[in-house]
Design a protein around this motif. Sequence first.
Motif, mmCIF file in Angstrom:
data_model
loop_
_atom_site.group_PDB
_atom_site.id
_atom_site.type_symbol
_atom_site.label_atom_id
_atom_site.label_comp_id
_atom_site.label_asym_id
_atom_site.label_seq_id
_atom_site.Cartn_x
_atom_site.Cartn_y
_atom_site.Cartn_z
ATOM 1 N N MET A 194 -29.251 31.236 45.898
ATOM 2 C CA MET A 194 -30.055 32.116 44.884
ATOM 3 C C MET A 194 -31.359 32.146 45.299
ATOM 4 N N LEU A 195 -31.756 30.850 45.164
ATOM 5 C CA LEU A 195 -33.174 30.439 45.280
ATOM 6 C C LEU A 195 -33.805 31.158 46.580
ATOM 7 N N GLU A 196 -33.174 30.920 47.704
ATOM 8 C CA GLU A 196 -33.693 31.413 49.119
ATOM 9 C C GLU A 196 -33.750 33.217 48.963
ATOM 10 N N ARG A 197 -32.523 33.777 48.254
ATOM 11 C CA ARG A 197 -32.644 35.146 48.037
ATOM 12 C C ARG A 197 -33.636 35.434 47.116
ATOM 13 N N TYR A 198 -34.187 34.810 46.211
ATOM 14 C CA TYR A 198 -35.389 35.115 45.335
ATOM 15 C C TYR A 198 -36.743 35.066 45.969
ATOM 16 N N VAL A 199 -36.791 34.235 46.829
ATOM 17 C CA VAL A 199 -38.061 33.817 47.423
ATOM 18 C C VAL A 199 -38.090 35.131 48.596
ATOM 19 N N LEU A 200 -37.049 35.302 49.181
ATOM 20 C CA LEU A 200 -37.106 36.311 50.242
ATOM 21 C C LEU A 200 -37.419 37.709 49.551
ATOM 22 N N ARG A 201 -36.638 37.951 48.308
ATOM 23 C CA ARG A 201 -37.091 39.210 47.696
ATOM 24 C C ARG A 201 -38.555 39.484 47.597
ATOM 25 N N LYS A 202 -39.190 38.329 46.871
ATOM 26 C CA LYS A 202 -40.640 38.316 46.743
ATOM 27 C C LYS A 202 -41.441 38.561 47.856
ATOM 28 N N THR A 203 -40.868 37.807 49.068
ATOM 29 C CA THR A 203 -41.622 38.098 50.269
ATOM 30 C C THR A 203 -41.777 39.420 50.959
ATOM 31 N N LEU A 204 -40.547 40.081 50.720
ATOM 32 C CA LEU A 204 -40.254 41.456 51.152
ATOM 33 C C LEU A 204 -41.126 42.255 50.445
ATOM 34 N N ALA A 205 -41.187 42.225 49.066
ATOM 35 C CA ALA A 205 -42.088 42.806 48.292
ATOM 36 C C ALA A 205 -43.230 42.961 48.934
ATOM 37 N N SER A 206 -43.846 41.542 48.759
ATOM 38 C CA SER A 206 -45.393 41.590 49.307
ATOM 39 C C SER A 206 -45.501 42.172 50.551
ATOM 40 N N LEU A 207 -44.829 42.019 51.532
ATOM 41 C CA LEU A 207 -44.830 42.466 53.006
ATOM 42 C C LEU A 207 -44.909 44.151 52.757
ATOM 43 N N GLY A 208 -44.190 44.763 51.810
ATOM 44 C CA GLY A 208 -44.186 46.126 51.647
ATOM 45 C C GLY A 208 -45.447 46.404 51.210
ATOM 46 N N ALA A 209 -46.185 45.697 50.175
ATOM 47 C CA ALA A 209 -47.539 46.046 49.529
ATOM 48 C C ALA A 209 -48.397 45.888 50.735
ATOM 49 N N ALA A 210 -48.213 44.853 51.709
ATOM 50 C CA ALA A 210 -49.265 44.910 52.711
ATOM 51 C C ALA A 210 -49.167 46.008 53.662
ATOM 52 N N LEU A 211 -47.858 46.297 54.014
ATOM 53 C CA LEU A 211 -47.706 47.685 54.810
ATOM 54 C C LEU A 211 -48.486 48.602 54.319
ATOM 55 N N ALA A 212 -48.265 48.950 52.992
ATOM 56 C CA ALA A 212 -48.764 50.131 52.333
ATOM 57 C C ALA A 212 -50.208 50.194 52.452
ATOM 58 N N VAL A 213 -50.980 49.130 52.145
ATOM 59 C CA VAL A 213 -52.207 48.942 52.253
ATOM 60 C C VAL A 213 -52.834 49.133 53.458
ATOM 61 N N LEU A 214 -52.334 48.407 54.543
ATOM 62 C CA LEU A 214 -53.123 48.464 56.017
ATOM 63 C C LEU A 214 -52.514 49.844 56.489
ATOM 64 N N GLY A 215 -51.374 50.447 56.166
ATOM 65 C CA GLY A 215 -51.144 51.834 56.727
ATOM 66 C C GLY A 215 -51.769 52.894 56.052
ATOM 67 N N ALA A 216 -52.157 52.663 54.863
ATOM 68 C CA ALA A 216 -53.367 53.921 54.348
ATOM 69 C C ALA A 216 -54.602 53.539 54.934
ATOM 70 N N LEU A 217 -54.974 52.365 55.408
ATOM 71 C CA LEU A 217 -56.283 52.252 55.957
ATOM 72 C C LEU A 217 -56.224 52.734 57.356
ATOM 73 N N VAL A 218 -55.100 52.466 58.072
ATOM 74 C CA VAL A 218 -54.907 52.911 59.459
ATOM 75 C C VAL A 218 -55.189 54.424 59.455
ATOM 76 N N MET A 219 -54.244 54.997 58.526
ATOM 77 C CA MET A 219 -54.322 56.600 58.524
ATOM 78 C C MET A 219 -55.603 57.143 58.052
ATOM 79 N N LEU A 220 -56.432 56.517 57.129
ATOM 80 C CA LEU A 220 -57.706 56.937 56.947
ATOM 81 C C LEU A 220 -58.520 57.075 57.938
ATOM 82 N N ILE A 221 -58.759 55.817 58.732
ATOM 83 C CA ILE A 221 -59.535 55.747 60.034
ATOM 84 C C ILE A 221 -59.033 56.612 61.154
ATOM 85 N N ALA A 222 -57.685 56.876 61.356
ATOM 86 C CA ALA A 222 -57.213 57.880 62.348
ATOM 87 C C ALA A 222 -57.623 59.103 62.030
ATOM 88 N N PHE A 223 -57.421 59.408 60.762
ATOM 89 C CA PHE A 223 -57.734 60.990 60.348
ATOM 90 C C PHE A 223 -59.363 61.311 60.762
#
Length: 363
Positions: free
Chosen positions: A1-30
Amino acid sequence: MLERYVLRKTLASLGAALAVLGALVMLIAFVDITRNVGTRSEDAGFGQLLYLTVLQAPATLLTLTPFIFLFGTLGAFVGLNRRSELIAMRAAGVSAWRFILPAAFAAFAMGVVTVTLLNPLTSAMSARFETERDALLAGYLKNAPKGAWLRQGDDKRQIVIRARMRDMVDGAVRLRGVSFFVYDVKPDGSLVFTRRYEAAEARLEPGFWRLTGVSEATPGAGALRSESASVPSDLDERTAADRFKNPQAVAFWRLPETITRTEAAGFSATPFKMRLQQMLATPLLFAAMSILAAAFSLRLMRLGGLAALAGSGVALGFGFFFFNELCGALGKADVLGPILAAWTPPVAALLAGLTLLCYTEDG
């Protein structure tokens, strides 16, 4: 359960990092596409420019994916540390290895998915981007030269092809202002020049080149002119097009075939070999970035200095990323072997993260 909780938090943070970096890349590319295409094409509207951005941005984002794992994992573990959850885990006797390794294995698995699924998809989107962009800039670039050199043949005959201009017409490779230099291969491996074709245009058909406006010359004889001629070819449209591409634009699953055909044609396949090894090392690089980020975020909040330590982790991550790019350039230039150049940076990053983790956890 502990590993699953930490993994869920990590995946959520990775999703946030992907959204921020993706938006920045899209803006620069446009902005870049608007400046380079929108100002030079009368037919480029907002919808078309946005479409080009969507086609181009994923390839750039894929190159920057190591930073997603660096920032995402660092953000997740710093968040756990600030909420004293890491302190509670450590006080309960839970080893840091127990909640870091699942995140590292997840990063490794995402690396496999990136290489096997996302890379072919982004390569196809990049090829589509090139086609759409060239179509919009057809009027602006109609006189721009795009020269090409090709080589084909077997153990009996070798043909070197030089063209002043190249393009794709209805999916077929077309060369203009083209010269074919034909050589016979002697038993000792030496080449003997036998004939030369000069043609206004050459189009690749299944099994042969169709030449128009041809002048054929042989040593010691005058030139013969004809309206058309054909030259046998073992190239297909995809292979010939791959010769014009940057290795980064060739999909992972097509790299071994491209390497084999390039070497069979007598060209150096080092850039493609380097790209293949980099792709194979990608999962390890993602896991190394994840471990490195986690190791720099384990310092207890009450001891202070967590922000400085996290900043050091980001700086070190940037250092390993540029070290990876440097090794890639040295590998393409044949200064380093492809295997050594591709695998050294991720292995070094992994060892650095494991060393710091061992020092932090086990003293």
